[in-house]
Scaffold this motif. Structure first.
Motif, PDB file in Angstrom:
ATOM      1  N   GLY A   1      39.530  20.399 -13.931  1.00  0.00           N
ATOM      2  CA  GLY A   1      40.133  21.593 -14.086  1.00  0.00           C
ATOM      3  C   GLY A   1      42.119  20.391 -14.066  1.00  0.00           C
ATOM      4  N   LEU A   2      41.859  19.160 -13.538  1.00  0.00           N
ATOM      5  CA  LEU A   2      43.155  18.178 -13.331  1.00  0.00           C
ATOM      6  C   LEU A   2      42.649  17.647 -15.280  1.00  0.00           C
ATOM      7  CD1 LEU A   2      43.449  18.290  -9.561  1.00  0.00           C
ATOM      8  CD2 LEU A   2      44.946  20.045 -11.244  1.00  0.00           C
ATOM      9  N   ALA A   3      42.107  17.758 -15.297  1.00  0.00           N
ATOM     10  CA  ALA A   3      41.642  16.266 -16.304  1.00  0.00           C
ATOM     11  C   ALA A   3      41.349  14.777 -15.800  1.00  0.00           C
ATOM     12  CB  ALA A   3      42.407  16.927 -17.826  1.00  0.00           C
ATOM     13  N   LEU A   4      40.651  14.917 -14.445  1.00  0.00           N
ATOM     14  CA  LEU A   4      40.777  13.480 -14.459  1.00  0.00           C
ATOM     15  C   LEU A   4      39.348  12.626 -14.347  1.00  0.00           C
ATOM     16  CD1 LEU A   4      42.073  14.436 -10.924  1.00  0.00           C
ATOM     17  CD2 LEU A   4      42.739  13.489 -12.435  1.00  0.00           C
TER      18      LEU A   4
ATOM     19  N   GLY B   1      44.482  25.510 -14.877  1.00  0.00           N
ATOM     20  CA  GLY B   1      44.064  24.565 -14.217  1.00  0.00           C
ATOM     21  C   GLY B   1      43.869  24.603 -13.040  1.00  0.00           C
ATOM     22  N   ASN B   2      42.485  24.502 -12.426  1.00  0.00           N
ATOM     23  CA  ASN B   2      42.137  24.701 -10.768  1.00  0.00           C
ATOM     24  C   ASN B   2      42.189  23.520 -10.534  1.00  0.00           C
ATOM     25  OD1 ASN B   2      40.773  27.517  -9.610  1.00  0.00           O
ATOM     26  ND2 ASN B   2      39.434  26.619 -11.826  1.00  0.00           N
ATOM     27  N   ILE B   3      41.555  23.108  -9.212  1.00  0.00           N
ATOM     28  CA  ILE B   3      41.984  21.743  -8.416  1.00  0.00           C
ATOM     29  C   ILE B   3      41.423  21.424  -8.033  1.00  0.00           C
ATOM     30  CG2 ILE B   3      43.213  20.012  -6.376  1.00  0.00           C
ATOM     31  CD1 ILE B   3      44.643  22.076  -8.059  1.00  0.00           C
ATOM     32  N   THR B   4      40.160  21.288  -9.280  1.00  0.00           N
ATOM     33  CA  THR B   4      38.998  20.529  -9.426  1.00  0.00           C
ATOM     34  C   THR B   4      39.133  18.820 -10.701  1.00  0.00           C
ATOM     35  OG1 THR B   4      38.103  21.220 -11.107  1.00  0.00           O
ATOM     36  CG2 THR B   4      37.561  22.271  -8.979  1.00  0.00           C
TER      37      THR B   4
ATOM     38  N   PRO C   1      30.659  32.553  -1.909  1.00  0.00           N
ATOM     39  CA  PRO C   1      29.520  32.070  -1.801  1.00  0.00           C
ATOM     40  C   PRO C   1      28.742  31.842  -2.713  1.00  0.00           C
ATOM     41  CG  PRO C   1      29.739  34.223  -0.008  1.00  0.00           C
ATOM     42  CD  PRO C   1      30.970  33.952  -1.148  1.00  0.00           C
ATOM     43  N   ALA C   2      29.058  32.110  -4.117  1.00  0.00           N
ATOM     44  CA  ALA C   2      28.584  31.698  -5.241  1.00  0.00           C
ATOM     45  C   ALA C   2      29.368  30.487  -5.214  1.00  0.00           C
ATOM     46  CB  ALA C   2      28.468  32.275  -6.618  1.00  0.00           C
ATOM     47  N   ASP C   3      30.850  30.153  -5.251  1.00  0.00           N
ATOM     48  CA  ASP C   3      31.576  29.243  -5.486  1.00  0.00           C
ATOM     49  C   ASP C   3      31.030  27.960  -4.329  1.00  0.00           C
ATOM     50  OD1 ASP C   3      33.268  30.482  -7.017  1.00  0.00           O
ATOM     51  OD2 ASP C   3      34.761  31.276  -6.225  1.00  0.00           O
ATOM     52  N   LEU C   4      31.390  28.031  -3.774  1.00  0.00           N
ATOM     53  CA  LEU C   4      30.572  26.966  -1.965  1.00  0.00           C
ATOM     54  C   LEU C   4      29.276  26.674  -2.348  1.00  0.00           C
ATOM     55  CD1 LEU C   4      31.855  28.370   0.867  1.00  0.00           C
ATOM     56  CD2 LEU C   4      32.621  26.384  -0.645  1.00  0.00           C
ATOM     57  N   ALA C   5      28.382  27.869  -3.054  1.00  0.00           N
ATOM     58  CA  ALA C   5      27.367  26.742  -3.441  1.00  0.00           C
ATOM     59  C   ALA C   5      26.900  25.740  -4.786  1.00  0.00           C
ATOM     60  CB  ALA C   5      25.756  28.077  -3.666  1.00  0.00           C
ATOM     61  N   LEU C   6      27.385  26.259  -5.756  1.00  0.00           N
ATOM     62  CA  LEU C   6      27.383  26.028  -7.127  1.00  0.00           C
ATOM     63  C   LEU C   6      28.301  24.252  -7.120  1.00  0.00           C
ATOM     64  CD1 LEU C   6      26.802  29.192  -9.301  1.00  0.00           C
ATOM     65  CD2 LEU C   6      25.279  27.621  -8.563  1.00  0.00           C
ATOM     66  N   GLY C   7      29.054  24.584  -5.866  1.00  0.00           N
ATOM     67  CA  GLY C   7      30.132  23.323  -6.038  1.00  0.00           C
ATOM     68  C   GLY C   7      31.308  23.669  -6.418  1.00  0.00           C
ATOM     69  N   TYR C   8      31.291  24.696  -7.434  1.00  0.00           N
ATOM     70  CA  TYR C   8      32.788  25.008  -7.607  1.00  0.00           C
ATOM     71  C   TYR C   8      34.408  24.328  -6.382  1.00  0.00           C
ATOM     72  CZ  TYR C   8      29.797  27.346 -11.451  1.00  0.00           C
ATOM     73  OH  TYR C   8      29.081  27.467 -12.272  1.00  0.00           O
ATOM     74  N   SER C   9      33.582  25.324  -5.327  1.00  0.00           N
ATOM     75  CA  SER C   9      34.398  24.352  -4.531  1.00  0.00           C
ATOM     76  C   SER C   9      33.886  23.678  -3.123  1.00  0.00           C
ATOM     77  CB  SER C   9      35.209  25.573  -3.368  1.00  0.00           C
ATOM     78  OG  SER C   9      36.232  27.028  -4.234  1.00  0.00           O
TER      79      SER C   9
ATOM     80  N   ILE D   1      38.842  24.671  -5.190  1.00  0.00           N
ATOM     81  CA  ILE D   1      39.094  23.107  -4.885  1.00  0.00           C
ATOM     82  C   ILE D   1      38.645  22.234  -4.418  1.00  0.00           C
ATOM     83  CG2 ILE D   1      40.938  22.610  -3.765  1.00  0.00           C
ATOM     84  CD1 ILE D   1      42.429  24.770  -3.593  1.00  0.00           C
ATOM     85  N   ASN D   2      38.477  21.101  -5.014  1.00  0.00           N
ATOM     86  CA  ASN D   2      37.317  20.185  -4.643  1.00  0.00           C
ATOM     87  C   ASN D   2      38.316  18.804  -4.294  1.00  0.00           C
ATOM     88  OD1 ASN D   2      36.411  17.400  -5.923  1.00  0.00           O
ATOM     89  ND2 ASN D   2      34.675  18.304  -5.968  1.00  0.00           N
ATOM     90  N   THR D   3      37.830  18.942  -3.139  1.00  0.00           N
ATOM     91  CA  THR D   3      38.318  17.791  -1.853  1.00  0.00           C
ATOM     92  C   THR D   3      39.330  17.074  -2.559  1.00  0.00           C
ATOM     93  OG1 THR D   3      37.827  18.881  -0.150  1.00  0.00           O
ATOM     94  CG2 THR D   3      38.826  16.696   0.387  1.00  0.00           C
ATOM     95  N   GLY D   4      37.690  16.233  -3.750  1.00  0.00           N
ATOM     96  CA  GLY D   4      38.421  14.543  -4.109  1.00  0.00           C
ATOM     97  C   GLY D   4      39.529  14.967  -5.872  1.00  0.00           C
ATOM     98  N   ALA D   5      39.760  15.682  -5.723  1.00  0.00           N
ATOM     99  CA  ALA D   5      40.929  15.467  -7.041  1.00  0.00           C
ATOM    100  C   ALA D   5      41.955  16.219  -6.066  1.00  0.00           C
ATOM    101  CB  ALA D   5      40.284  17.087  -7.448  1.00  0.00           C
ATOM    102  N   LEU D   6      41.890  17.236  -5.130  1.00  0.00           N
ATOM    103  CA  LEU D   6      42.895  17.466  -4.069  1.00  0.00           C
ATOM    104  C   LEU D   6      43.574  16.239  -3.758  1.00  0.00           C
ATOM    105  CD1 LEU D   6      44.721  19.572  -2.652  1.00  0.00           C
ATOM    106  CD2 LEU D   6      43.491  19.648  -1.064  1.00  0.00           C
ATOM    107  N   THR D   7      42.864  15.397  -3.637  1.00  0.00           N
ATOM    108  CA  THR D   7      43.568  14.095  -3.019  1.00  0.00           C
ATOM    109  C   THR D   7      43.793  13.303  -3.405  1.00  0.00           C
ATOM    110  OG1 THR D   7      41.096  13.634  -1.250  1.00  0.00           O
ATOM    111  CG2 THR D   7      42.872  11.750  -1.339  1.00  0.00           C
ATOM    112  N   ASN D   8      43.646  13.525  -4.984  1.00  0.00           N
ATOM    113  CA  ASN D   8      44.168  12.430  -5.492  1.00  0.00           C
ATOM    114  C   ASN D   8      45.563  13.431  -6.033  1.00  0.00           C
ATOM    115  OD1 ASN D   8      44.887  11.628  -8.911  1.00  0.00           O
ATOM    116  ND2 ASN D   8      42.963  10.992  -8.451  1.00  0.00           N
ATOM    117  N   LEU D   9      45.571  14.433  -6.095  1.00  0.00           N
ATOM    118  CA  LEU D   9      47.024  14.874  -6.800  1.00  0.00           C
ATOM    119  C   LEU D   9      48.282  14.643  -6.081  1.00  0.00           C
ATOM    120  CD1 LEU D   9      48.062  17.507  -8.686  1.00  0.00           C
ATOM    121  CD2 LEU D   9      47.437  18.610  -7.097  1.00  0.00           C
ATOM    122  N   LEU D  10      47.852  14.674  -4.911  1.00  0.00           N
ATOM    123  CA  LEU D  10      48.842  14.708  -2.825  1.00  0.00           C
ATOM    124  C   LEU D  10      49.022  13.388  -2.680  1.00  0.00           C
ATOM    125  CD1 LEU D  10      47.118  17.536  -1.265  1.00  0.00           C
ATOM    126  CD2 LEU D  10      50.012  17.805  -2.420  1.00  0.00           C
TER     127      LEU D  10
END
Length: 185
Positions: A111-114, A105-108, A58-66, A32-41
């Motif tokens: 994933g949302l094709a934004l 699609g993840n909330i990125t 940890p890897a997801d946060l370190a690599l920026g996936y979330s 989940i990316n906060t910008g994509a979530l904001t856009n969705l909501l």
């Protein structure tokens, strides 16, 4: 049942689902990316009860996936942020599990094709969830742990300490243009 396809009707149908919610939304996504979530909501009714279930590995946060900005975003809006390390599913369930988006699609943004960099994703909106479906989603929620300030601060510190490897977006190796893999070729 509606099929959602990236860059065709994906984000529009998700927004339509969310805007039609009357009571609650539960969002399940490992990334989940906060910008994509904001856009969705952004057009969701403010009176809704929203719950987010993610993984924060940890890897997801370190690599920026979330991203860790998710917790302050949720806290500011009184949205429970729950962690369930076993989820890989992507779903948005509304109104006591009356209907749901279920897909890849993840909330990125991808994933949302934004934007221009996006993944090809598919999903469906199911308006006929069964009791078994509801029990399954409830089990995932009941096994999740809530994030609080103390946990967030500890995770934030640990993520800052992690080595963040740099990966190229693509290999710099050219593909052959040979496309004779189809029978019609």
């Amino acid at each position: 049942m509606k099929t959602l396809k990236s860059k065709i009707n994906f984000i529009e149908e998700l927004r339509y689902l969310i805007e039609g919610a009357q009571f609650e939304i539960s969002i399940f996504s490992p990334y989940i990316n906060t910008g994509a979530l904001t856009n969705l909501l952004k057009k969701s009714p403010t009176s809704l009860s929203v719950t987010i279930i993610t993984t924060w590995k940890p890897a997801d946060l370190a690599l920026g996936y979330s991203d860790l900005k998710l917790y302050p975003f949720c806290k500011e809006r009184n949205i429970p942020l729950l962690l369930n390390k076993n989820i890989h599913l992507k779903a948005i369930v509304i109104d006591n599990m009356k209907s749901a988006y279920i897909g890849s699609g993840n909330i990125t943004n991808a994933g949302l094709a934004l934007g221009d960099k996006y993944n090809y994703e598919l999903g469906v909106i199911n308006e006929n969830l069964t009791l078994d479906d509801k029990i399954y989603f409830d089990k995932i929620i009941s096994e999740a742990e809530p994030v609080d300030d103390e946990y967030y601060q500890k995770v934030k510190q640990r993520v800052e300490e992690l080595d963040k490897p740099k990966f190229d977006e693509e290999f710099d190796i050219e593909l052959t243009n040979k496309k004779d893999f189809l029978l019609s070729s």
